[in-house]
Design an enzyme around this catalytic site. Structure first.
Site, PDB file in Angstrom:
ATOM      1  N   CYS B 162       0.834  16.144 -28.157  1.00  9.03           N
ATOM      2  CA  CYS B 162       0.395  16.834 -29.489  1.00  9.03           C
ATOM      3  C   CYS B 162       0.431  18.120 -29.468  1.00  9.03           C
ATOM      4  O   CYS B 162       0.228  18.872 -30.485  1.00  9.03           O
ATOM      5  CB  CYS B 162      -0.839  16.240 -29.682  1.00  9.03           C
ATOM      6  N   HIS B 302      -7.209  22.281 -34.105  1.00 14.10           N
ATOM      7  CA  HIS B 302      -6.636  21.062 -33.539  1.00 14.10           C
ATOM      8  C   HIS B 302      -7.228  19.912 -34.152  1.00 14.10           C
ATOM      9  O   HIS B 302      -6.653  18.941 -34.783  1.00 14.10           O
ATOM     10  CB  HIS B 302      -6.593  21.244 -32.212  1.00 14.10           C
ATOM     11  N   GLU B 313     -12.812  22.251 -28.063  1.00 19.00           N
ATOM     12  CA  GLU B 313     -12.273  23.134 -28.892  1.00 19.00           C
ATOM     13  C   GLU B 313     -13.246  24.212 -29.485  1.00 19.00           C
ATOM     14  O   GLU B 313     -12.697  25.489 -29.389  1.00 19.00           O
ATOM     15  CB  GLU B 313     -11.353  22.711 -30.202  1.00 19.00           C
ATOM     16  N   LYS B 334      -6.096  18.016 -40.169  1.00 18.15           N
ATOM     17  CA  LYS B 334      -5.755  16.741 -39.997  1.00 18.15           C
ATOM     18  C   LYS B 334      -6.685  15.685 -40.963  1.00 18.15           C
ATOM     19  O   LYS B 334      -6.342  14.703 -41.182  1.00 18.15           O
ATOM     20  CB  LYS B 334      -5.946  16.444 -38.434  1.00 18.15           C
ATOM     21  N   HIS B 339      -2.672  13.149 -38.157  1.00 19.94           N
ATOM     22  CA  HIS B 339      -2.424  13.422 -36.719  1.00 19.94           C
ATOM     23  C   HIS B 339      -0.980  13.187 -36.715  1.00 19.94           C
ATOM     24  O   HIS B 339      -0.475  12.157 -36.430  1.00 19.94           O
ATOM     25  CB  HIS B 339      -3.057  12.947 -35.381  1.00 19.94           C
ATOM     26  N   PHE B 400      -2.118  15.306 -25.012  1.00 24.87           N
ATOM     27  CA  PHE B 400      -2.160  14.402 -23.868  1.00 24.87           C
ATOM     28  C   PHE B 400      -1.421  15.076 -22.539  1.00 24.87           C
ATOM     29  O   PHE B 400      -0.369  15.503 -22.949  1.00 24.87           O
ATOM     30  CB  PHE B 400      -1.816  12.867 -24.024  1.00 24.87           C
TER      31      PHE B 400
END
Lengths: 99, 419
Positions: B162, B302, B313, B334, B339, B400
Site C-alpha cells: 500500500c 494513510h 501514524e 480513505k 483503500h 504490508f
C-alpha cells in the site's frame, strides 16, 4: 459475391447439417477476428492475409486460432498455423478438419 | 543544486470520480464510494464482507473494447489515469528518450492470473490465452503507460504493497533530479476487488465487516473503526524538471519538494506500534525537501480505518513534527474512497497536490467519535482553507512488509480558485 466464395459455399452446403458451411465458417472467423482486433467483420474476406492485410500479430493469431478451435470444434496444430496465411486458408483448413 | 521537480499534470479514476475534476468535487463535498457488491461471487463463496468501493466509471467505458481486452483491469485503470494526466499537462512535444514512467501496483494482475488458472483447470492449457503473462505481470501498468505515451527513458514498477503509489513518486523524483529523465509519468493502479484478495484480507481481520452500512464503514480515527474498505482505481501525475516546464510555459500545480522511503524491519503486516519507520520517513522527506516541521500545514494521512493502523501514524506525526502537529490539519480521504492499495498513494498524492494548489483540504467522513488516543485536527464537515504564502503538505503511505513512503508537496504560487 466472388466466384471463389460461391464455390466454397456450394462445395460444403450438402454436408451434414451439424457442420458449419464455408459461409458460416467465414462469418464465425470474422466474428472472432472482430472480437480480438476490433476489425469490422466485413473486412475479413477470403483473400485477405492475416498479417499483411489485417495487421494481425502472432499473439492475436494464436488467440484467434484457439477461439476458432473452440467455436468449430476442430484442432488446428501449432505447426499448421504458419500455413494459414489468408482467411481463405483458415476457412479451408477448418472445413477440412470438420469433415 | 538539485533540479527542482514540479507537477504539471494530474489524472485519476477512483470510487468517487472517474476523472480528477469529479473526484476533487466529491472529495470536497464528502461522499462515500463504498457500496454493497452485486457480483454473484459474493453469495457463491459466502464472503464475510459484502461491499467495496468500486471505480465509479468502469475503465471499459473509457477504453475501446480491443484495448481493454489486452489489459488486466489494473492496467486499464493505469492507462485511463495516465492519459488524463498527460492531456492535463498540455505537453505537445517531448523528447521521448527523456520521458520515463514510474507506475506502481500492490498486487498486480490478480483477475487475469486467477481467470487463467480457472481456464487451465476447466478447459486445459490450450485455452490459456497467450497474453496471460504480459497481462498479469506487475509491470503491466508501467509497460502499458510507457507504450501508450512512447516513454523510452525507462518504465519502473515499485511494488511495496500500500506504499507503492507513493514510492512511485519517490522514484520519479530521483529520475529527474539525477538527470536520467526530464519528464516522468508517475502513479499507481489497483484492481483487486476479487473474491480471493477479499477473502484473504477478511481472514486477517483487516477489512471492515459493516455489511449493513457500507457507506459508513470506512471511518478512520473513529473509536468504532473496524477495518478498511477495499477500493480500486488509479492515480497519475506528470512530473517535470522545473526548467522543462517553464520553457514550455506550463501550468504548475506545485513542487514535488521531497520524498522518502524507509522500512520498519519490525513485522510483515503489523505496523511498528511506535511508528519508528514512519517517523524516519517523515523526517527524511522534510530533510529532502529542505523544510522544517513548521512549514507543513496539511497532511493527507494513510489512515486506513483499521484499529491497529491509525494510531502509530499519529505517533509518527507527533514525533516528526513535534508540537507543530497540533497546527496541521489532517484529511483521511480513505473514509470516502476506501483503500486503493497500490494506487492509494498516487490518488492521495493527487489530492494533496490539489489541496496545495487550491488551498483547500478535503473532508474526512464518518468521524463521529474521535479516538481520544489520536487527537489530530481532522478536517470534517466542510473543506478547510489552507493558509496563504508558501505552504507544504505531506502525503503518507504505509504498506504490508513495513514499507513507509512520504512525499512533500510545496506550493509554487498563490491560491488558485476553483473553476
Amino acid at each position: 459475391m466472388p466466384e471463389m466464395i460461391k464455390s466454397l459455399i456450394t462445395a460444403k452446403e450438402e454436408k451434414e447439417p451439424s457442420m458449419a458451411s464455408n459461409e458460416e465458417i467465414l462469418a464465425g472467423l470474422a466474428e472472432i477476428v472482430n472480437e480480438e482486433t476490433g476489425l469490422a467483420p466485413e473486412a475479413v474476406e477470403l483473400d485477405k492475409s492475416f498479417t499483411d492485410d489485417l495487421d494481425i500479430d502472432s499473439i492475436s493469431m494464436m488467440t484467434i486460432v484457439v477461439n476458432a478451435e473452440e467455436k468449430f470444434d476442430v484442432k488446428i496444430p501449432d505447426e499448421e498455423v504458419k500455413n494459414l496465411k489468408t482467411v481463405g486458408d483458415a476457412v479451408s483448413f477448418i472445413a477440412g478438419a470438420q469433415a | 543544486m538539485a533540479r527542482k521537480v514540479v507537477i504539471t499534470g494530474l489524472g485519476a479514476t477512483t470510487p468517487i470520480g472517474g476523472d480528477v475534476p469529479t473526484m476533487w468535487k466529491n472529495a470536497l463535498k464528502g461522499v462515500s464510494g463504498a457500496h454493497t457488491l452485486t457480483d454473484d461471487w459474493v453469495e457463491k463463496y459466502d464472503l464475510p464482507v459484502h461491499f467495496a468501493a468500486k471505480a465509479s466509471t468502469p475503465a471499459t467505458e473509457v477504453l475501446s473494447r480491443v484495448e481493454a481486452k489486452r489489459m488486466d483491469p489494473s492496467t486499464q485503470f493505469a492507462v485511463v489515469a495516465a492519459r488524463e494526466a498527460w492531456k492535463d499537462s498540455g505537453i505537445e512535444e517531448v523528447d521521448h528518450d527523456r520521458l520515463a514512467v514510474a507506475f506502481a501496483t500492490g498486487i498486480g494482475g490478480v483477475w487475469t492470473l486467477l481467470d487463467a488458472w480457472d481456464t487451465l483447470r476447466e478447459k486445459g492449457p490450450r485455452r490459456v490465452l497467450p497474453m496471460t503473462v504480459p497481462m498479469l505481470m506487475p509491470n503491466g501498468p508501467a509497460a502499458a503507460v510507457s507504450l501508450d505515451l512512447g516513454a523510452r527513458a525507462g518504465a519502473h514498477t515499485p511494488v511495496s504493497a500500500c506504499a507503492s503509489g507513493t514510492e512511485a513518486l519517490h522514484i520519479a523524483l530521483e529520475l529527474i533530479r539525477s538527470g536520467k529523465a526530464d519528464v516522468v509519468v508517475a502513479g499507481g493502479a489497483e484492481a483487486a476487488i476479487h473474491p480471493m484478495p477479499l477473502a484473504s484480507f477478511a481472514a486477517m481481520q483487516a477489512l471492515s465487516k459493516r455489511n449493513d452500512s457500507p457507506e459508513t464503514a470506512s471511518r478512520p480515527y473513529d473509536i468504532s473503526r473496524d477495518g478498511f474498505v477495499m477500493g480500486e482505481g488509479a492515480g497519475a501525475l506528470v512530473l517535470e524538471a522545473e526548467e522543462h516546464a517553464l520553457a514550455r510555459g506550463a501550468r504548475i500545480y506545485g513542487e514535488l519538494a521531497g520524498t522518502a522511503v524507509t522500512a520498519d524491519a519490525y513485522h510483515i503486516t503489523a505496523p511498528d506500534p511506535q511508528g519508528l519507520g514512519a517517523t524516519r520517513a517523515l523526517k527524511a522527506a522534510l530533510f529532502d525537501a529542505r523544510a522544517m516541521p513548521e512549514d507543513v500545514v496539511h497532511v493527507n494521512a494513510h489512515a486506513t480505518s483499521t484499529p491497529v493502523g491509525d494510531k502509530p501514524e499519529y505517533t509518527a506525526l507527533k514525533a516528526a513534527l513535534g508540537d507543530h502537529v497540533d497546527n496541521v490539519c489532517v484529511s483521511a480521504t480513505k473514509s470516502q474512497m476506501g483503500h486503493l492499495l497500490g494506487a492509494s498513494g498516487a490518488v492521495e498524492s493527487v489530492l494533496t497536490v490539489l489541496a496545495v494548489y487550491h488551498r483547500l483540504a478535503p473532508v474526512t467522513i464518518n468521524l463521529e467519535n474521535q479516538d481520544p488516543e489520536i487527537p489530530l485536527d481532522v478536517v470534517t464537515g466542510s473543506p478547510r482553507e489552507l493558509p496563504e504564502g508558501e505552504i507544504m503538505a505531506l502525503n503518507n503511505s504505509f504498506g504490508f512488509g513495513g514499507h513507509n513512503a512520504v512525499v512533500a508537496i510545496r506550493s509554487t504560487g498563490p491560491k488558485v480558485e476553483l473553476s
